[in-house]
Scaffold this motif. Structure first.
Motif, PDB file in Angstrom:
ATOM      1  N   PHE A 144       1.103  -6.864   5.282  1.00 33.46           N
ATOM      2  CA  PHE A 144       1.567  -6.303   4.016  1.00 33.46           C
ATOM      3  C   PHE A 144       2.548  -5.164   4.286  1.00 33.46           C
ATOM      4  O   PHE A 144       2.685  -4.690   5.422  1.00 33.46           O
ATOM      5  CB  PHE A 144       0.388  -5.798   3.182  1.00 33.46           C
ATOM      6  CG  PHE A 144      -0.395  -4.685   3.846  1.00 33.46           C
ATOM      7  CD1 PHE A 144      -0.091  -3.351   3.596  1.00 33.46           C
ATOM      8  CD2 PHE A 144      -1.433  -4.975   4.727  1.00 33.46           C
ATOM      9  CE1 PHE A 144      -0.797  -2.330   4.216  1.00 33.46           C
ATOM     10  CE2 PHE A 144      -2.145  -3.957   5.354  1.00 33.46           C
ATOM     11  CZ  PHE A 144      -1.826  -2.638   5.094  1.00 33.46           C
ATOM     12  N   ILE A 145       3.217  -4.741   3.242  1.00 29.18           N
ATOM     13  CA  ILE A 145       4.144  -3.612   3.314  1.00 29.18           C
ATOM     14  C   ILE A 145       3.408  -2.328   2.936  1.00 29.18           C
ATOM     15  O   ILE A 145       2.638  -2.304   1.980  1.00 29.18           O
ATOM     16  CB  ILE A 145       5.333  -3.812   2.353  1.00 29.18           C
ATOM     17  CG1 ILE A 145       6.139  -5.065   2.746  1.00 29.18           C
ATOM     18  CG2 ILE A 145       6.240  -2.581   2.328  1.00 29.18           C
ATOM     19  CD1 ILE A 145       6.816  -4.960   4.084  1.00 29.18           C
ATOM     20  N   TYR A 146       3.658  -1.256   3.684  1.00 29.38           N
ATOM     21  CA  TYR A 146       3.166   0.058   3.256  1.00 29.38           C
ATOM     22  C   TYR A 146       4.342   1.037   3.252  1.00 29.38           C
ATOM     23  O   TYR A 146       5.284   0.892   4.033  1.00 29.38           O
ATOM     24  CB  TYR A 146       2.017   0.560   4.122  1.00 29.38           C
ATOM     25  CG  TYR A 146       2.320   0.815   5.571  1.00 29.38           C
ATOM     26  CD1 TYR A 146       2.582   2.115   6.033  1.00 29.38           C
ATOM     27  CD2 TYR A 146       2.292  -0.220   6.498  1.00 29.38           C
ATOM     28  CE1 TYR A 146       2.827   2.353   7.370  1.00 29.38           C
ATOM     29  CE2 TYR A 146       2.543   0.017   7.844  1.00 29.38           C
ATOM     30  CZ  TYR A 146       2.805   1.300   8.275  1.00 29.38           C
ATOM     31  OH  TYR A 146       3.051   1.538   9.605  1.00 29.38           O
TER      32      TYR A 146
ATOM     33  N   LEU B  12       0.850  -1.192   0.000  1.00 25.84           N
ATOM     34  CA  LEU B  12       0.000   0.000   0.000  1.00 25.84           C
ATOM     35  C   LEU B  12       0.883   1.238   0.000  1.00 25.84           C
ATOM     36  O   LEU B  12       1.720   1.415   0.886  1.00 25.84           O
ATOM     37  CB  LEU B  12      -0.897   0.007   1.236  1.00 25.84           C
ATOM     38  CG  LEU B  12      -1.800   1.224   1.408  1.00 25.84           C
ATOM     39  CD1 LEU B  12      -2.841   1.297   0.284  1.00 25.84           C
ATOM     40  CD2 LEU B  12      -2.495   1.187   2.775  1.00 25.84           C
ATOM     41  N   LYS B  13       0.695   2.092  -0.992  1.00 21.62           N
ATOM     42  CA  LYS B  13       1.461   3.340  -1.058  1.00 21.62           C
ATOM     43  C   LYS B  13       0.707   4.440  -0.325  1.00 21.62           C
ATOM     44  O   LYS B  13      -0.480   4.655  -0.553  1.00 21.62           O
ATOM     45  CB  LYS B  13       1.703   3.754  -2.510  1.00 21.62           C
ATOM     46  CG  LYS B  13       2.616   4.967  -2.638  1.00 21.62           C
ATOM     47  CD  LYS B  13       2.969   5.276  -4.083  1.00 21.62           C
ATOM     48  CE  LYS B  13       3.946   6.434  -4.175  1.00 21.62           C
ATOM     49  NZ  LYS B  13       4.317   6.759  -5.569  1.00 21.62           N
ATOM     50  N   ILE B  14       1.431   5.146   0.545  1.00 18.31           N
ATOM     51  CA  ILE B  14       0.864   6.233   1.338  1.00 18.31           C
ATOM     52  C   ILE B  14       1.315   7.568   0.753  1.00 18.31           C
ATOM     53  O   ILE B  14       2.464   7.706   0.335  1.00 18.31           O
ATOM     54  CB  ILE B  14       1.342   6.139   2.804  1.00 18.31           C
ATOM     55  CG1 ILE B  14       0.995   4.774   3.416  1.00 18.31           C
ATOM     56  CG2 ILE B  14       0.754   7.270   3.642  1.00 18.31           C
ATOM     57  CD1 ILE B  14      -0.464   4.523   3.590  1.00 18.31           C
TER      58      ILE B  14
ATOM     59  N   VAL C   3       9.959   5.836   3.358  1.00 24.72           N
ATOM     60  CA  VAL C   3       9.563   5.245   4.637  1.00 24.72           C
ATOM     61  C   VAL C   3       8.874   3.939   4.303  1.00 24.72           C
ATOM     62  O   VAL C   3       7.956   3.918   3.475  1.00 24.72           O
ATOM     63  CB  VAL C   3       8.602   6.162   5.430  1.00 24.72           C
ATOM     64  CG1 VAL C   3       8.104   5.439   6.681  1.00 24.72           C
ATOM     65  CG2 VAL C   3       9.277   7.470   5.806  1.00 24.72           C
ATOM     66  N   GLU C   4       9.314   2.846   4.911  1.00 22.33           N
ATOM     67  CA  GLU C   4       8.707   1.545   4.637  1.00 22.33           C
ATOM     68  C   GLU C   4       8.485   0.789   5.942  1.00 22.33           C
ATOM     69  O   GLU C   4       9.387   0.681   6.771  1.00 22.33           O
ATOM     70  CB  GLU C   4       9.597   0.719   3.708  1.00 22.33           C
ATOM     71  CG  GLU C   4       9.019  -0.663   3.389  1.00 22.33           C
ATOM     72  CD  GLU C   4       9.874  -1.473   2.448  1.00 22.33           C
ATOM     73  OE1 GLU C   4      10.160  -2.646   2.763  1.00 22.33           O
ATOM     74  OE2 GLU C   4      10.284  -0.924   1.400  1.00 22.33           O
TER      75      GLU C   4
END
Length: 236
Positions: free
Chosen positions: A226-228, A93-95, A172-173
């Motif tokens: 998941f990764i954001y 998910l991209k923020i 930032v991850e």
């Protein structure tokens, strides 16, 4: 001012009523029955028991109501993260980077890292990447950021575009995950070390959910980690 607040409360309650009974109970503070059901499921999760179909449907409704409420109250990033978690796709998910770039602590760290990169370029000791120390955001500083990213590090990668011209790629991850009951027991000596508060009613009662239960959703197939991340570029 009081009139505006009253209108907002009415809109929240009407929206919650349309959303469903669970959302309405959370919004009105009539959540004692919900809390009791959650407490029972938390104990089942600690004992690693399977949930019934009815219990799973209850949890879907409950967490869906929290997503709805988060968006309604302006915590869209946290709500979007919980929604992605519940969809159980595991997709990243991209923020939007603005939530980070507008934070004063992030701005200070960016300035510090930029100075280091410029110094290393002059000394011909430039690194492929730079990582900050942990940045901690308190609730009072920025509730919106706190609820989905209260501790994180800032990564910086200098990229040479032309002679004496660099850009910096910032990132930032994080992993969207909750600590399990077993992890909390092993590290802190108790299963219920982390509990997330969601609402307080007029009697001062607080509706909470164990982070361990939120983790257990993955075990019973109702969620997936998941990764954001957020990315942006600045000139050097």
């Amino acid at each position: 001012m009081r009139r505006n607040i009253s209108v907002l409360v009415i809109l929240v309650l009407l929206s919650a009523l349309v959303m469903g009974c669970t959302a309405y109970k959370l919004a009105t503070g009539d959540f004692s029955e919900l809390q009791h059901r959650v407490d029972l499921l938390e104990q089942k999760a600690i004992e690693k028991q399977q949930f019934t179909h009815e219990e799973k449907e209850f949890l879907k409704d409950l967490y869906g109501s929290l997503v709805f409420g988060g968006r309604l109250l302006g915590y869209k990033e946290a709500a979007n993260m919980l929604d992605r978690y519940l969809k159980a796709s595991g997709a990243p998910l991209k923020i939007a980077e603005s939530i980070y770039r507008e934070n004063k602590k992030v701005q200070q760290v960016m300035q510090k890292i930029t100075v280091c990169i410029k110094r290393d370029i002059l000394q011909k000791t430039i690194k492929s990447s730079y990582t900050s120390e942990a940045i901690v955001v308190e609730h009072k500083e920025n509730p919106r950021l706190f609820y989905f990213s209260n501790v994180f590090v800032l990564q910086a990668k200098p990229v040479k575009i032309a002679e004496d011209y660099y850009i910096v790629k910032w990132r930032v991850e994080l992993t969207a995950r909750f600590p399990s009951y077993d992890e909390q027991k092993q590290r802190y000596g108790v299963y219920k070390y982390f509990r997330t508060p969601f609402n307080t009613n007029s009697q001062g009662q607080i509706f909470t959910i164990d982070d361990g239960l939120s983790h257990y959703l993955c075990v019973v197939g109702l969620a997936k980690e998941f990764i954001y991340y957020a990315e942006w570029i600045t000139d050097l």
